[in-house]
Design an enzyme around this catalytic site. Structure first.
Site, mmCIF file in Angstrom:
data_model
loop_
_atom_site.group_PDB
_atom_site.id
_atom_site.type_symbol
_atom_site.label_atom_id
_atom_site.label_comp_id
_atom_site.label_asym_id
_atom_site.label_seq_id
_atom_site.Cartn_x
_atom_site.Cartn_y
_atom_site.Cartn_z
ATOM 1 N N LYS A 196 42.281 78.169 55.057
ATOM 2 C CA LYS A 196 41.840 78.505 53.818
ATOM 3 C C LYS A 196 43.319 78.765 53.019
ATOM 4 O O LYS A 196 43.956 79.746 53.483
ATOM 5 C CB LYS A 196 41.189 79.435 53.749
ATOM 6 C CG LYS A 196 40.503 79.623 52.235
ATOM 7 C CD LYS A 196 39.567 80.584 52.105
ATOM 8 C CE LYS A 196 39.043 81.058 50.658
ATOM 9 N NZ LYS A 196 37.860 82.056 50.673
ATOM 10 N N LYS A 254 40.400 74.027 53.654
ATOM 11 C CA LYS A 254 40.070 74.336 52.307
ATOM 12 C C LYS A 254 41.201 74.585 51.490
ATOM 13 O O LYS A 254 42.157 75.397 52.059
ATOM 14 C CB LYS A 254 39.015 75.506 52.176
ATOM 15 C CG LYS A 254 38.627 75.836 50.730
ATOM 16 C CD LYS A 254 37.555 77.113 50.716
ATOM 17 C CE LYS A 254 37.270 77.319 49.256
ATOM 18 N NZ LYS A 254 36.223 78.489 49.337
#
Length: 328
Positions: A196, A254
């Site tokens: 992330k 992500k």
């Protein structure tokens, strides 16, 4: 001309193109993010995410049934927590009658077979908008992990099938796995946000949950001390490897579109499913450009989804899931 190999033969018409297409999208590829709010009769559009909504529990049931009719089988839940329930330690996250726990129960009662994944992070519950507890101006890791583990346990006990830690604290996957196993919840899966990045594409999401970091003196104004530097590629392999060793069943990259090289890197190195989150900023850009008439909404939407799948995604969390499935 004496050309023996004419590659255009396989592009002659849509029938042959579809027969030889290397990447295929189905409803099974999608995880549907859902935003939940307190109240009744609420289906409110998120201003920075046109045609995407927050739902109260009574209308959530209707939405879940519609998703099932479209063949969509998995949802990822996020809750918008009232300000009066926020503090520095995420106390409300552990409330067995909290909004997340009631949302899980609502969905499982409405459609028992749907796969429910839940966001595990403190930012919706934090007065500071951070994914961790703050002490002396620092996001502290280990006490945060203890709360996250109990949060995951609460979600599992409420009926979640998978917990999805999105916080990027060190060691949280092992702690969550041990906590679940020690409570005889060995069948509950973990989808780890392993890669992330500290991205500028999260803005509309933070609007949706009112969870942006607050601008307070001595408090970090961004999440760069725990989310990854977007200039880095090799670092992601350490993160992914650690999460798998600690018990992650699925690993996530992500955001999506700007990180397709990372998706392929991860896919080439792991033997677990790889999920990708096509985030709110990616959604909002397509919406804004298409409203201006600068892009063909559906064509660009599909092209991006195919690009993410082609890069190596086994699962795609996308706000476009319903739109894509309807087109397919």
């Amino acid at each position: 001309m004496n050309i023996l190999r004419r590659n255009r033969r396989l592009r002659t018409n849509e029938v042959i193109r579809s027969l030889v297409r290397e990447t295929v999208i189905t409803p099974n590829d999608f995880i549907v993010p859902l935003f939940i709010v307190e109240g009744k009769g609420i289906k409110e559009e998120i201003p920075s995410m046109p045609n995407y909504f927050r739902y109260s529990l009574d209308l959530l049931e209707k939405e879940i049934k519609e998703l099932c009719l479209l063949g969509l089988k998995s949802v990822l839940l996020f809750v918008k927590v009232p300000d009066n329930l926020k503090d520095n330690k995420g106390t409300e996250a552990l409330n067995p009658n909290g909004l997340m726990q009631r949302a899980i129960d609502c969905i499982k009662n409405a459609v028992p077979q749907i796969l429910v994944m839940t966001d595990v992070a403190l930012d919706p519950y934090s007065i500071f908008g951070h994914d961790g507890i703050i002490e002396n101006g620092q996001i502290i890791n280990d006490p945060t992990v203890e709360v996250l583990s109990q949060m995951a346990l609460s979600h599992a006990q409420a009926g979640a099938d998978f917990v999805a830690p999105s916080d990027m604290m060190d060691g949280r996957i092992l702690s969550i796995r041990n906590t679940l196993d020690n409570n005889n919840l060995t069948n509950i899966g973990i989808m780890a946000y392993s890669a992330k990045y500290a991205s500028a594409f999260y803005g509309p999401f933070r609007d949706a949950l009112d969870s942006a970091p607050v601008d307070v003196q001595n408090i970090p104004k961004d999440k760069k001390t725990y989310q990854m530097d977007y200039a880095n590629r090799i670092e992601v392999l350490r993160e992914v490897e650690s999460d798998i060793e600690e018990g992650a069943d699925i690993v996530m990259v992500k955001p999506g579109l700007c990180y397709l090289d990372i998706v392929r890197e991860v896919k080439n190195c792991v033997n677990v499913p790889v999920s990708v989150y096509q985030v709110s900023g990616e959604y909002a850009m397509i919406k804004a450009a298409s409203e201006k008439g600068w892009l063909d909404h559906d064509a660009v939407m599909l092209e991006q989804i195919y690009a993410i799948k082609r890069a190596g995604a086994d699962l795609i969390a996308s706000y476009f899931a319903k739109d894509v499935v309807k087109l397919l």
